[in-house]
Scaffold this motif. Structure first.
Motif, PDB file in Angstrom:
ATOM      1  N   UNK A  17      17.148  -6.478   5.868  1.00 53.92           N
ATOM      2  CA  UNK A  17      17.709  -7.502   4.996  1.00 53.92           C
ATOM      3  C   UNK A  17      16.784  -7.731   3.822  1.00 53.92           C
ATOM      4  N   UNK A  18      16.566  -8.985   3.446  1.00 51.75           N
ATOM      5  CA  UNK A  18      15.663  -9.303   2.341  1.00 51.75           C
ATOM      6  C   UNK A  18      14.273  -9.630   2.863  1.00 51.75           C
ATOM      7  N   UNK A  19      13.822  -8.899   3.855  1.00 53.98           N
ATOM      8  CA  UNK A  19      12.530  -9.183   4.473  1.00 53.98           C
ATOM      9  C   UNK A  19      11.716  -7.906   4.635  1.00 53.98           C
ATOM     10  N   UNK A  20      10.431  -8.004   4.348  1.00 48.24           N
ATOM     11  CA  UNK A  20       9.488  -6.957   4.748  1.00 48.24           C
ATOM     12  C   UNK A  20       8.585  -7.594   5.792  1.00 48.24           C
ATOM     13  N   UNK A  27      -8.219 -15.225   9.180  1.00 51.90           N
ATOM     14  CA  UNK A  27      -9.676 -15.064   9.232  1.00 51.90           C
ATOM     15  C   UNK A  27     -10.287 -15.563  10.532  1.00 51.90           C
ATOM     16  N   UNK A  28      -9.512 -16.315  11.351  1.00 52.24           N
ATOM     17  CA  UNK A  28     -10.031 -16.721  12.669  1.00 52.24           C
ATOM     18  C   UNK A  28      -9.598 -15.755  13.760  1.00 52.24           C
ATOM     19  N   UNK A  29      -8.938 -14.667  13.362  1.00 50.15           N
ATOM     20  CA  UNK A  29      -8.514 -13.679  14.343  1.00 50.15           C
ATOM     21  C   UNK A  29      -7.182 -13.986  14.987  1.00 50.15           C
ATOM     22  N   UNK A  30      -6.490 -15.039  14.503  1.00 49.03           N
ATOM     23  CA  UNK A  30      -5.165 -15.357  15.066  1.00 49.03           C
ATOM     24  C   UNK A  30      -4.118 -14.437  14.448  1.00 49.03           C
ATOM     25  N   UNK A  31      -3.203 -13.941  15.286  1.00 49.42           N
ATOM     26  CA  UNK A  31      -2.165 -13.033  14.807  1.00 49.42           C
ATOM     27  C   UNK A  31      -0.880 -13.782  14.520  1.00 49.42           C
ATOM     28  N   UNK A  32      -0.112 -13.284  13.539  1.00 49.10           N
ATOM     29  CA  UNK A  32       1.185 -13.880  13.234  1.00 49.10           C
ATOM     30  C   UNK A  32       2.008 -12.915  12.416  1.00 49.10           C
ATOM     31  N   UNK A  33       3.330 -13.114  12.449  1.00 49.78           N
ATOM     32  CA  UNK A  33       4.213 -12.305  11.606  1.00 49.78           C
ATOM     33  C   UNK A  33       4.309 -12.941  10.232  1.00 49.78           C
ATOM     34  N   UNK A  34       4.241 -12.116   9.213  1.00 53.58           N
ATOM     35  CA  UNK A  34       4.427 -12.569   7.836  1.00 53.58           C
ATOM     36  C   UNK A  34       5.575 -11.750   7.254  1.00 53.58           C
ATOM     37  N   UNK A  35       6.497 -12.465   6.629  1.00 52.54           N
ATOM     38  CA  UNK A  35       7.653 -11.823   5.999  1.00 52.54           C
ATOM     39  C   UNK A  35       7.527 -11.992   4.495  1.00 52.54           C
ATOM     40  N   UNK A  36       7.522 -10.875   3.785  1.00 53.96           N
ATOM     41  CA  UNK A  36       7.455 -10.919   2.322  1.00 53.96           C
ATOM     42  C   UNK A  36       8.794 -10.476   1.746  1.00 53.96           C
ATOM     43  N   UNK A  42       8.302 -11.307  -6.450  1.00 52.60           N
ATOM     44  CA  UNK A  42       8.800 -12.489  -5.743  1.00 52.60           C
ATOM     45  C   UNK A  42       7.836 -12.751  -4.589  1.00 52.60           C
ATOM     46  N   UNK A  43       7.107 -13.866  -4.662  1.00 53.58           N
ATOM     47  CA  UNK A  43       6.035 -14.125  -3.696  1.00 53.58           C
ATOM     48  C   UNK A  43       6.438 -15.138  -2.626  1.00 53.58           C
ATOM     49  N   UNK A  44       7.747 -15.188  -2.333  1.00 55.47           N
ATOM     50  CA  UNK A  44       8.212 -15.996  -1.215  1.00 55.47           C
ATOM     51  C   UNK A  44       7.612 -15.445   0.080  1.00 55.47           C
ATOM     52  N   UNK A  45       7.016 -16.325   0.868  1.00 60.87           N
ATOM     53  CA  UNK A  45       6.413 -15.924   2.143  1.00 60.87           C
ATOM     54  C   UNK A  45       7.083 -16.719   3.258  1.00 60.87           C
ATOM     55  N   UNK A  46       7.501 -16.030   4.304  1.00 57.98           N
ATOM     56  CA  UNK A  46       8.057 -16.701   5.478  1.00 57.98           C
ATOM     57  C   UNK A  46       7.111 -16.435   6.646  1.00 57.98           C
ATOM     58  N   UNK A  47       6.773 -17.515   7.367  1.00 59.27           N
ATOM     59  CA  UNK A  47       5.934 -17.368   8.562  1.00 59.27           C
ATOM     60  C   UNK A  47       6.190 -18.557   9.459  1.00 59.27           C
ATOM     61  N   UNK A  99      -4.217 -14.927   0.376  1.00 60.11           N
ATOM     62  CA  UNK A  99      -3.098 -15.863   0.367  1.00 60.11           C
ATOM     63  C   UNK A  99      -3.061 -16.629  -0.960  1.00 60.11           C
ATOM     64  N   UNK A 100      -1.927 -16.626  -1.610  1.00 60.46           N
ATOM     65  CA  UNK A 100      -1.748 -17.345  -2.860  1.00 60.46           C
ATOM     66  C   UNK A 100      -2.101 -16.536  -4.092  1.00 60.46           C
ATOM     67  N   UNK A 101      -2.680 -15.349  -3.913  1.00 57.38           N
ATOM     68  CA  UNK A 101      -3.020 -14.518  -5.076  1.00 57.38           C
ATOM     69  C   UNK A 101      -1.862 -13.540  -5.331  1.00 57.38           C
ATOM     70  N   UNK A 102      -1.295 -13.607  -6.529  1.00 59.50           N
ATOM     71  CA  UNK A 102      -0.080 -12.857  -6.850  1.00 59.50           C
ATOM     72  C   UNK A 102      -0.414 -11.627  -7.683  1.00 59.50           C
ATOM     73  N   UNK A 103      -0.733 -10.538  -7.016  1.00 63.84           N
ATOM     74  CA  UNK A 103      -1.111  -9.286  -7.673  1.00 63.84           C
ATOM     75  C   UNK A 103      -0.412  -8.148  -6.939  1.00 63.84           C
ATOM     76  N   UNK A 104       0.488  -7.453  -7.638  1.00 67.95           N
ATOM     77  CA  UNK A 104       1.219  -6.338  -7.031  1.00 67.95           C
ATOM     78  C   UNK A 104       1.267  -5.177  -8.013  1.00 67.95           C
ATOM     79  N   UNK A 105       1.112  -3.961  -7.478  1.00 69.89           N
ATOM     80  CA  UNK A 105       1.074  -2.754  -8.311  1.00 69.89           C
ATOM     81  C   UNK A 105       2.002  -1.716  -7.710  1.00 69.89           C
TER      82      UNK A 105
END
Ligand SMILES: [Zn+2]
Length: 131
Positions: A17-20, A27-36, A42-47, A99-105
């Motif tokens: 869909x519209x998710x990667x 940085x504390x070693x906790x795991x989670x899913x991040x959807x870009x 477009x820097x919408x982040x779902x978590x 997180x929060x830095x918007x740089x894409x190439x």
């Protein structure tokens, strides 16, 4: 054919869909899913709200299939995946792990397209390209 995103290691598709979808670690070693969002710039982040990510924190991005880290060879602060466009042409995508830095190439050969208001941050990593 739609735009697709792939793991550069196992070549499995990361988008649905519209998710990667990425497996990440904060940085504390906790795991989670991040959807870009698949639209570059477009820097919408779902978590999950329970997966805390602080502004400026550097995340580790992993492929949810092969669990390899998606590190860019250009700069340690960037992650890298593959993208194929609607014509089947393949590009390298590099984006900030901070997180929060918007740089894409978006790179093919010597051509680089840039996205995000912080893109200038890593110009040095991509010199030799034509802007
Ligand atoms: Zn993979």
């Amino acid at each position: 054919m739609n735009t697709d995103f792939k793991c550069p290691h196992c070549l499995n598709l990361l988008n649905v869909g519209d998710n990667i979808v990425f497996s990440t670690r904060n940085s504390w070693g906790k795991q989670g899913l991040i959807i870009l969002h698949p639209e570059l710039g477009n820097y919408t982040v779902i978590k999950h709200p329970g997966f805390e990510v602080l502004e400026g924190e550097i995340l580790e991005f992993y492929c949810p299939f092969c669990s390899k880290q998606l590190l860019s060879a250009r700069n340690a602060n960037l992650a890298s995946i593959l993208m194929s466009d609607e014509n089947g042409i393949e590009y390298e995508i590099h984006f900030s792990r901070i997180a929060g830095q918007h740089s894409t190439y978006k790179i093919i050969g010597q051509n680089i397209d840039i996205y995000g208001e912080d893109a200038a941050e890593y110009f040095d990593a991509f010199n030799g390209g034509s802007w």
